[in-house]
Design an enzyme around this catalytic site. Structure first.
Site, PDB file in Angstrom:
ATOM      1  N   ARG A 153     140.032  -0.687  35.564  1.00 56.67           N
ATOM      2  CA  ARG A 153     141.085  -0.446  36.573  1.00 56.67           C
ATOM      3  C   ARG A 153     140.564   0.516  37.634  1.00 56.67           C
ATOM      4  O   ARG A 153     140.801   0.340  38.822  1.00 56.67           O
ATOM      5  CB  ARG A 153     142.348   0.125  35.902  1.00 56.67           C
ATOM      6  CG  ARG A 153     143.020  -0.859  34.968  1.00 56.67           C
ATOM      7  CD  ARG A 153     144.380  -0.373  34.511  1.00 56.67           C
ATOM      8  NE  ARG A 153     144.339   0.733  33.563  1.00 56.67           N
ATOM      9  CZ  ARG A 153     144.280   0.611  32.247  1.00 56.67           C
ATOM     10  NH1 ARG A 153     144.245  -0.587  31.690  1.00 56.67           N
ATOM     11  NH2 ARG A 153     144.280   1.675  31.461  1.00 56.67           N
TER      12      ARG A 153
ATOM     13  N   LYS B 143     157.385   6.065  45.806  1.00 55.10           N
ATOM     14  CA  LYS B 143     158.065   4.764  45.820  1.00 55.10           C
ATOM     15  C   LYS B 143     158.957   4.622  44.595  1.00 55.10           C
ATOM     16  O   LYS B 143     158.568   5.041  43.499  1.00 55.10           O
ATOM     17  CB  LYS B 143     157.031   3.630  45.819  1.00 55.10           C
ATOM     18  CG  LYS B 143     157.670   2.235  45.860  1.00 55.10           C
ATOM     19  CD  LYS B 143     156.665   1.130  45.641  1.00 55.10           C
ATOM     20  CE  LYS B 143     156.820   0.557  44.248  1.00 55.10           C
ATOM     21  NZ  LYS B 143     155.996  -0.643  44.034  1.00 55.10           N
TER      22      LYS B 143
ATOM     23  N   LYS C 273     161.505  -0.195  52.135  1.00 54.41           N
ATOM     24  CA  LYS C 273     160.604  -1.278  51.713  1.00 54.41           C
ATOM     25  C   LYS C 273     161.466  -2.442  51.248  1.00 54.41           C
ATOM     26  O   LYS C 273     161.867  -2.518  50.089  1.00 54.41           O
ATOM     27  CB  LYS C 273     159.680  -0.791  50.586  1.00 54.41           C
ATOM     28  CG  LYS C 273     158.745  -1.877  50.062  1.00 54.41           C
ATOM     29  CD  LYS C 273     157.560  -1.311  49.313  1.00 54.41           C
ATOM     30  CE  LYS C 273     156.759  -2.440  48.680  1.00 54.41           C
ATOM     31  NZ  LYS C 273     155.430  -2.026  48.254  1.00 54.41           N
TER      32      LYS C 273
HETATM   33  P1  13P Z   1     154.177  -7.181  46.283  1.00 54.20           P
HETATM   34  O1  13P Z   1     153.740  -7.111  47.720  1.00 54.20           O
HETATM   35  O2  13P Z   1     153.183  -7.824  45.384  1.00 54.20           O
HETATM   36  O3  13P Z   1     155.581  -7.694  46.143  1.00 54.20           O
HETATM   37  O4  13P Z   1     154.211  -5.678  45.754  1.00 54.20           O
HETATM   38  C1  13P Z   1     154.723  -4.719  46.562  1.00 54.20           C
HETATM   39  C2  13P Z   1     155.330  -3.670  45.728  1.00 54.20           C
HETATM   40  O5  13P Z   1     154.900  -2.541  45.744  1.00 54.20           O
HETATM   41  C3  13P Z   1     156.480  -4.029  44.899  1.00 54.20           C
HETATM   42  O6  13P Z   1     157.081  -2.874  44.424  1.00 54.20           O
END
Ligand code: 13P
Length: 341
Positions: free
Chosen positions: A45, A136, A221
């Site tokens: 990873r 996030k 987001k």
């Molecule tokens: P994806 O762009 O693969 O949907 O992932 C973005 C993300 O951080 C989802 O929480």
């Protein structure tokens, strides 16, 4: 760099730059590695993520910040340099996923609630010391209309948790990315996605106001407005752009720091074409860019396939997708640019 929340948020959506979502949990990255036949270990990873963070062309020109997983923010590169320092040296901002995942919502089969508020104040203080300047939290809203999913309880509980998370982030000097993802996995049509996204965003901003979150120091987001994958329909970029912008004009305050989309299971090129179409019909009250996980990483993952000899090819694949999304964030992408690669 300035430490004001609104300045960090502005840097995250700087012109033509976007976020690399590299915060897959250990379970999710294992699934991705299974596809390319690589065993998921702490070292593999690390090697994989180090490969991306050292792709200096992509990182310096197109990536404003990287969302990390807890393991990664503590990890060192093979030569002993903290991965966070490699990200910072490229000019990008380190960020951190702080939610503990979506769990079944008791009493509401098919709905989930994202956990992780307990002890969050202390964890945010630690992450700040490690260099994180944004965080996030992802709420997951599935759609299965016949089964009554999502329920109003699920949307309300998730919006409330997002607001409590966002307030704690701002107290810690960290910009919260608020992510209320309406999934594209279902069989629903695009208008159902629009309606449920509208209910979700309306509730989210009601809760953010109530929690006294400073909107200028937040990034949204969101999902794009799309037909579900199992509907058998692929929405055109023009339709996606028109409905997504209509939705945001109705629900998203102009004051927020910016918008950085998730890719959500779109193909690499769909995610780029749709972002481009969204920006091409501007100007808009907000910056709109990418915060892609799969749509930035699928190509480099395949090119890398766990082999040191493939690092340069994988970095080139990452740089290409980052470049295409950079153009899309400016509304300047064209399909012919993909073939030229
Ligand atoms: P994806 O762009 O693969 O949907 O992932 C973005 C993300 O951080 C989802 O929480």
């Amino acid at each position: 760099m300035s430490e004001r929340l609104e300045d960090i948020a502005a840097a995250m959506v700087a012109d033509g730059k976007g976020l690399l979502a590299a915060d897959e949990s250990s379970g999710t990255i294992k699934k991705r590695f299974d596809v390319i036949g690589v065993e998921s270990t702490a070292d593999s990873r690390r090697d994989y993520r180090e490969m991306m963070f050292r792709a200096s062309d992509a990182m310096t020109k197109y990536i404003s910040g990287v969302i990390l997983y807890d393991e990664t923010i503590h990890q060192k590169a093979a030569d002993g340099t903290p991965l966070v320092d490699i990200i910072k040296a490229s000019g990008a901002i380190p960020g951190i996923k702080v939610d503990a995942g979506a769990k079944p919502l008791a009493g509401f089969p098919g709905d989930t609630i994202t956990e992780g508020l307990d002890g969050l104040r202390e964890r945010l203080a630690d992450y700040y010391k490690l260099g994180a300047r944004f965080a996030k939290w992802r709420a997951v809203i599935d759609i299965d209309v016949a089964k009554g999913v999502p329920s109003a309880t699920s949307i309300g509980s998730n919006a409330h948790a997002l607001a409590r998370y966002a307030a704690l982030c701002q107290e810690a000097g960290i910009v919260p990315i608020v992510e209320p993802e309406v999934l594209m996995d279902g069989a629903h049509d695009i208008d159902t996605c629009y309606e449920i996204s509208k209910t979700t965003l309306t509730k989210l901003y009601t809760e953010l106001y109530a929690a006294r979150v400073v909107l200028e120091g937040t990034i949204l987001k969101p999902n794009m407005v799309l037909a579900g994958k199992k509907s058998g329909k692929v929405s055109s970029p023009d339709e996606v752009a028109g409905k997504t912008i209509k939705l945001f004009r109705e629900t998203v305050p102009a004051a927020i720091g910016g918008i950085a989309f998730l890719s959500g299971g779109q193909t690499d090129e769909q995610a780029t074409a749709n972002l481009n179409a969204i920006n091409a019909i501007g100007p808009h009250p907000w910056k709109l860019t990418f915060s892609y996980g799969r749509a930035l990483q699928a190509a480099p993952q395949k090119a890398w396939s766990g082999k040191a000899a493939n690092v340069a090819a994988a970095q080139a694949a990452f740089a290409h997708r980052a470049h295409m999304n950079h153009l899309a964030a400016l509304g300047q992408w064209q399909p012919t640019l993909e073939q030229a690669a």
